[in-house]
Design an enzyme around this catalytic site. Structure first.
Site, PDB file in Angstrom:
ATOM      1  N   ARG A   9       0.562  31.332 -14.860  1.00  0.00           N
ATOM      2  CA  ARG A   9      -0.677  31.561 -14.101  1.00  0.00           C
ATOM      3  C   ARG A   9      -1.685  30.453 -14.388  1.00  0.00           C
ATOM      4  O   ARG A   9      -2.327  29.927 -13.477  1.00  0.00           O
ATOM      5  CB  ARG A   9      -1.270  32.928 -14.458  1.00  0.00           C
ATOM      6  CG  ARG A   9      -0.537  34.119 -13.876  1.00  0.00           C
ATOM      7  CD  ARG A   9      -1.147  35.424 -14.384  1.00  0.00           C
ATOM      8  NE  ARG A   9      -2.556  35.538 -13.969  1.00  0.00           N
ATOM      9  CZ  ARG A   9      -2.953  36.123 -12.848  1.00  0.00           C
ATOM     10  NH1 ARG A   9      -2.052  36.655 -12.027  1.00  0.00           N
ATOM     11  NH2 ARG A   9      -4.231  36.221 -12.548  1.00  0.00           N
ATOM     12  N   TRP A 130      -4.073   3.897   3.651  1.00  0.00           N
ATOM     13  CA  TRP A 130      -4.550   2.524   3.780  1.00  0.00           C
ATOM     14  C   TRP A 130      -5.382   2.348   5.040  1.00  0.00           C
ATOM     15  O   TRP A 130      -6.377   1.593   5.040  1.00  0.00           O
ATOM     16  CB  TRP A 130      -3.371   1.553   3.755  1.00  0.00           C
ATOM     17  CG  TRP A 130      -2.522   1.735   2.530  1.00  0.00           C
ATOM     18  CD1 TRP A 130      -1.262   2.248   2.466  1.00  0.00           C
ATOM     19  CD2 TRP A 130      -2.900   1.450   1.168  1.00  0.00           C
ATOM     20  NE1 TRP A 130      -0.817   2.293   1.174  1.00  0.00           N
ATOM     21  CE2 TRP A 130      -1.801   1.805   0.347  1.00  0.00           C
ATOM     22  CE3 TRP A 130      -4.052   0.922   0.577  1.00  0.00           C
ATOM     23  CZ2 TRP A 130      -1.829   1.648  -1.025  1.00  0.00           C
ATOM     24  CZ3 TRP A 130      -4.068   0.765  -0.810  1.00  0.00           C
ATOM     25  CH2 TRP A 130      -2.972   1.119  -1.586  1.00  0.00           C
ATOM     26  N   ASP A 172      -1.047 -14.241  -6.780  1.00  0.00           N
ATOM     27  CA  ASP A 172      -1.258 -12.842  -7.146  1.00  0.00           C
ATOM     28  C   ASP A 172      -1.388 -12.039  -5.855  1.00  0.00           C
ATOM     29  O   ASP A 172      -2.423 -12.060  -5.188  1.00  0.00           O
ATOM     30  CB  ASP A 172      -2.519 -12.714  -8.002  1.00  0.00           C
ATOM     31  CG  ASP A 172      -2.646 -11.348  -8.664  1.00  0.00           C
ATOM     32  OD1 ASP A 172      -1.811 -10.473  -8.377  1.00  0.00           O
ATOM     33  OD2 ASP A 172      -3.588 -11.158  -9.458  1.00  0.00           O
ATOM     34  N   GLY A 174      -1.840  -8.939  -3.587  1.00  0.00           N
ATOM     35  CA  GLY A 174      -2.512  -7.658  -3.761  1.00  0.00           C
ATOM     36  C   GLY A 174      -3.263  -7.628  -5.078  1.00  0.00           C
ATOM     37  O   GLY A 174      -3.307  -6.593  -5.751  1.00  0.00           O
ATOM     38  N   GLY A 176      -6.351  -7.569  -5.998  1.00  0.00           N
ATOM     39  CA  GLY A 176      -7.634  -6.900  -6.183  1.00  0.00           C
ATOM     40  C   GLY A 176      -8.771  -7.879  -6.365  1.00  0.00           C
ATOM     41  O   GLY A 176      -8.839  -8.912  -5.692  1.00  0.00           O
ATOM     42  N   SER A 224      -2.991  -9.524   4.576  1.00  0.00           N
ATOM     43  CA  SER A 224      -2.036  -8.490   4.178  1.00  0.00           C
ATOM     44  C   SER A 224      -0.801  -9.115   3.565  1.00  0.00           C
ATOM     45  O   SER A 224      -0.362 -10.201   3.966  1.00  0.00           O
ATOM     46  CB  SER A 224      -1.634  -7.674   5.412  1.00  0.00           C
ATOM     47  OG  SER A 224      -0.519  -6.849   5.131  1.00  0.00           O
ATOM     48  N   PHE A 225      -0.194  -8.399   2.591  1.00  0.00           N
ATOM     49  CA  PHE A 225       1.061  -8.909   2.031  1.00  0.00           C
ATOM     50  C   PHE A 225       2.245  -8.639   2.952  1.00  0.00           C
ATOM     51  O   PHE A 225       3.378  -8.967   2.625  1.00  0.00           O
ATOM     52  CB  PHE A 225       1.334  -8.376   0.623  1.00  0.00           C
ATOM     53  CG  PHE A 225       1.003  -6.928   0.378  1.00  0.00           C
ATOM     54  CD1 PHE A 225       1.479  -5.927   1.203  1.00  0.00           C
ATOM     55  CD2 PHE A 225       0.220  -6.568  -0.704  1.00  0.00           C
ATOM     56  CE1 PHE A 225       1.191  -4.600   0.953  1.00  0.00           C
ATOM     57  CE2 PHE A 225      -0.072  -5.237  -0.967  1.00  0.00           C
ATOM     58  CZ  PHE A 225       0.416  -4.251  -0.141  1.00  0.00           C
ATOM     59  N   HIS A 242       5.274   0.536  -5.971  1.00  0.00           N
ATOM     60  CA  HIS A 242       5.366   1.991  -6.074  1.00  0.00           C
ATOM     61  C   HIS A 242       4.522   2.714  -5.026  1.00  0.00           C
ATOM     62  O   HIS A 242       4.666   3.917  -4.825  1.00  0.00           O
ATOM     63  CB  HIS A 242       5.013   2.480  -7.485  1.00  0.00           C
ATOM     64  CG  HIS A 242       3.602   2.256  -7.908  1.00  0.00           C
ATOM     65  ND1 HIS A 242       3.265   1.938  -9.202  1.00  0.00           N
ATOM     66  CD2 HIS A 242       2.426   2.310  -7.238  1.00  0.00           C
ATOM     67  CE1 HIS A 242       1.960   1.819  -9.310  1.00  0.00           C
ATOM     68  NE2 HIS A 242       1.430   2.041  -8.128  1.00  0.00           N
TER      69      HIS A 242
END
Length: 321
Positions: A9, A130, A172, A174, A176, A224-225, A242
């Site tokens: 529970r 996305w 590198d 994607g 960020g 975009s990759f 992933h």
């Protein structure tokens, strides 16, 4: 047996997780940190129902997130960990209007993902994760903060664990806001870097790399990759694959193989069962094992030549033609 029933529970209850997320969304940990207030005082300020708010505050008190004082409810030291400036990323993960907090609401449709193998996010929000980020800049900004928070803990280990200097120019993909690329370049003055990410994020990368004195050694491409990538001695995919099913993972690897003869893939090789369900519900992706990555890469003429553990939970897979 009663103990086991109670355990199940407790494990399956939605009340406490949602109460914490609503508290964060309403800003209660910050609002009550230095100005105690009653539900009656808070309700008009937050534009919520006073009785319902009182019930929420009562449960948060039971959890130890807030406490009652003569002046009203006040955030405890424990509850302060949920604050926007607590520095642990929890607020950004739980807020209903952040990228991660919003995406987790799709877990109500987990049964759809299990039945179909497809993400539940589009079922709940009308379009994919996305696409949602692309149309709502505040979600994109929240996602970038989430990635920066996570990466900041790993960067020293990642930089020290691998011989990055073998790549004269590292792409590198994607990447960020570029915090990892910046750290690698600072550690290896002879290297150059080229970061690729969507333009909204790429703008932040340009600013960060410029502020760290790396403008002359770096390029940043907004894109975009899934599109053609700039050439380099190696392409880096850190926690990218992933997020995608096999079809799209192949598309990404194909672009990397076009751009470089070396592809560096950093992933968790068989992560937690909880994380796998998050990837499924949010994106339709999953963690993969070593042989899964070898199978994916082989279609693109790439062969695994080395594996290097770069964090406690992440392994760098080096592929070459």
């Amino acid at each position: 047996m009663d103990t086991d029933v109670q355990k199940l529970r407790d494990m399956s209850g939605l009340v406490t997780p949602m109460a914490l997320r609503v508290a964060v969304t309403l800003g209660l940990p910050d609002r009550l940190s230095d100005r105690p207030a009653t539900a009656a005082e808070l309700a008009p300020e937050l534009e919520v129902d006073p009785l319902a708010l009182d019930l929420l505050l009562a449960h948060l008190t039971t959890l130890g997130v807030i406490e009652r004082t003569d002046a009203g409810h006040r955030t405890t030291d424990f509850g302060a960990l949920l604050g926007a400036d607590a520095g642990n990323g929890l607020n950004n993960l739980l807020h209903h209007d952040s990228a991660a907090g919003r995406a987790d609401l799709a877990f109500i449709d987990l049964v759809h993902s299990v039945r179909t193998g497809n993400p539940a996010y589009p079922l709940r929000f009308g379009q994919g994760f996305w696409e949602d980020l692309a149309g709502q800049p505040h979600l994109r900004a929240a996602f970038d903060r989430q990635m920066n928070d996570r990466m900041s803990r790993w960067i020293p280990q990642v930089v020290a664990a691998f011989d990055w200097a073998r790549s004269g120019t590292l792409v590198d993909v994607g990447g960020g806001h570029g915090s990892l690329l910046a750290a690698i370049l600072h550690a290896h003055p002879g290297m150059r870097g080229h970061l690729v990410d969507l333009e909204e994020t790429a703008a932040g990368a340009r600013e960060l790399l410029r502020s760290q004195g790396l403008a002359e050694r770096t390029e940043v491409t907004g894109g975009s990759f899934f599109d053609p990538l700039p050439r380099g001695d190696a392409c880096l995919l850190f926690d990218i694959l992933h997020d995608w099913d096999d079809e799209n993972a192949h598309r990404i690897l194909a672009r990397c193989a076009e751009a470089s003869d070396r592809v560096l893939v950093v992933e968790s090789l068989g992560g937690s069962s909880e994380f796998d369900l998050v990837m499924l519900v949010h994106f339709g992706g999953r963690d993969r094992g070593l042989h899964d990555f070898e199978r994916l890469a082989s279609r693109h003429g790439l062969t695994l030549v080395s594996t290097t553990q770069v964090t406690d939970g992440r392994t760098l897979l080096e592929f070459t033609r």
